[in-house]
Write an enzyme that holds these catalytic residues in place. Structure first.
Site, PDB file in Angstrom:
ATOM      1  N   GLY A 182       0.830  -1.194   0.000  1.00 35.97           N
ATOM      2  CA  GLY A 182       0.000   0.000   0.000  1.00 35.97           C
ATOM      3  C   GLY A 182       0.867   1.248   0.000  1.00 35.97           C
ATOM      4  N   HIS A 211       6.574  -4.426   2.212  1.00 40.06           N
ATOM      5  CA  HIS A 211       6.921  -3.237   1.433  1.00 40.06           C
ATOM      6  C   HIS A 211       7.443  -2.169   2.396  1.00 40.06           C
ATOM      7  CE1 HIS A 211       4.844  -5.167  -1.798  1.00 40.06           C
ATOM      8  NE2 HIS A 211       4.884  -4.111  -2.579  1.00 40.06           N
ATOM      9  N   GLU A 214      10.144   2.610   0.118  1.00 42.93           N
ATOM     10  CA  GLU A 214       9.779   3.073  -1.227  1.00 42.93           C
ATOM     11  C   GLU A 214       9.441   4.560  -1.088  1.00 42.93           C
ATOM     12  OE1 GLU A 214       6.667   1.927  -4.831  1.00 42.93           O
ATOM     13  OE2 GLU A 214       6.099   1.556  -2.752  1.00 42.93           O
ATOM     14  N   ASP A 293       4.656  -4.730 -11.019  1.00 46.09           N
ATOM     15  CA  ASP A 293       3.356  -4.784 -11.704  1.00 46.09           C
ATOM     16  C   ASP A 293       3.597  -4.845 -13.215  1.00 46.09           C
ATOM     17  OD1 ASP A 293       1.533  -4.334  -9.330  1.00 46.09           O
ATOM     18  OD2 ASP A 293       2.773  -2.527  -9.212  1.00 46.09           O
TER      19      ASP A 293
END
Length: 352
Positions: A182, A211, A214, A293
């Protein structure tokens, strides 16, 4: 070895290497043809022209505050198209086939139930249906794929713990770990909130990745390691801002799942040459290069590796190390990892 002697830095040569991918989202890997097919079956109108369906900003109404937030809303739309186990099995099989076409022999794929509204009340069924497709693909000699159930960063602690409880109780086929993903910029630091969920997952024998680093800085990576017990960091690129953290990643061999094209698309870095993937590798961090992705970004794993080789002057030895590290960072079984590394050794000896 050098690039001139065996040419392992080219796209065809990289494709031929037996590789693992450890940071790829199923939601971001659904190809246009699959989305169009599912939209027809669901009798749902496309949010924009088919030719520009992945240009999320062009059909995002109302506009979202960040490109990542807009993309996450698009994932909600596409996930709503899939309501039957048969659709999920077909989707999983096709994903494994595409991975195989890139020379990927093993993949840890991230799946977030938040993006699949038909399955939110029974996430174990979502993973079981996907697992059936992945198992069928493996039986046909395609890439072995296992799933990581991902917590959405904006969830509360109870929702995260409910997800872990559901998958631990049913232990769906092909499920290997848990994750959290997210928009870090929107949600802020969440390590403390999800600590209980990750601890429960660890007690149940599930692997843990997160994650971090980032849109957050080094503090996000430290939280993932110290609060969540993450064995691998998805992204992790902003760890480079803290030399002591970089040393820790290297010393403890905590792998980072770097996604260069994704980082450029979100504006983290202006040029690939500015990306810290090479600096992290030179510092001894176990670096893997991944697609994140791939359908939405229009990339393939072999292309990502070749782009990095060209940008940073990576030679054959560096590409072979990247391939080895991809397997060492994966959540494959010991036997699967040993088999893949043996195949890679054979490829290296043949090229020598």
């Amino acid at each position: 070895m050098s690039a001139d002697s065996t040419g392992l830095t080219t796209v065809p040569a990289i494709r031929a290497l037996p590789k693992a991918e450890v940071h790829v989202h199923l939601e971001g890997a659904i190809e246009l043809a699959d989305l169009l097919e599912a939209a027809r079956e669901a009798r749902v109108r496309l949010p924009g022209p088919a030719a520009t369906l992945f240009d999320v900003a062009s059909h995002d109404d109302p506009p979202h505050p960040s490109p990542l937030s807009a993309f996450l809303r698009f994932l909600d739309w596409e996930g709503a198209l899939f309501s039957s186990a048969e659709q999920l099995e077909r989707l999983a099989y096709r994903f494994a086939a595409r991975q195989s076409a890139s020379g990927i022999v093993y993949a840890d794929v991230i799946v977030n139930p938040a993006h699949w509204p038909s399955w939110r009340s029974d996430p174990a069924a979502l993973f079981d249906a996907l697992g059936a497709g992945f198992d069928a693909a493996a039986a046909d000699g395609l890439c072995r794929v296992r799933t990581c159930a991902s917590i959405l960063r904006t969830w509360d602690a109870a929702t995260a713990e409910d997800l872990v409880s559901a998958v631990v109780a049913r232990r769906p086929r092909a499920l290997v770990g848990v994750s959290v993903d997210g928009d870090e910029r929107v949600s802020g630091r969440t390590g403390g909130r999800f600590r209980g969920a990750f601890q429960a997952a660890g007690r149940a024998g599930l692997r843990r990745t997160a994650h971090a680093g980032e849109s957050s800085g080094p503090e996000g990576v430290r939280d993932a390691i110290d609060l969540l017990g993450a064995e691998r960091i998805d992204h992790g690129v902003r760890a480079v801002e803290d030399p002591r953290l970089v040393d820790r990643l290297a010393d403890e061999q905590i792998a980072v799942g770097v996604c260069p094209t994704s980082n450029l698309a979100l504006g983290l870095f202006r040029r690939l040459e500015d990306h810290p993937v090479d600096a992290l590798a030179r510092a001894g961090v176990r670096v893997t290069v991944n697609t994140d992705d791939p359908a939405a970004l229009g990339t393939r794993l072999e292309a990502e590796w070749a782009l990095c080789a060209a940008a940073f002057g990576w030679d054959d030895a560096r590409i072979l190390r990247l391939a080895r590290d991809s397997h060492l960072a994966s959540f494959a079984t010991d036997d699967e990892r040993a088999s893949a590394l043996a195949r890679l050794q054979e490829r290296e000896e043949a090229a020598a």
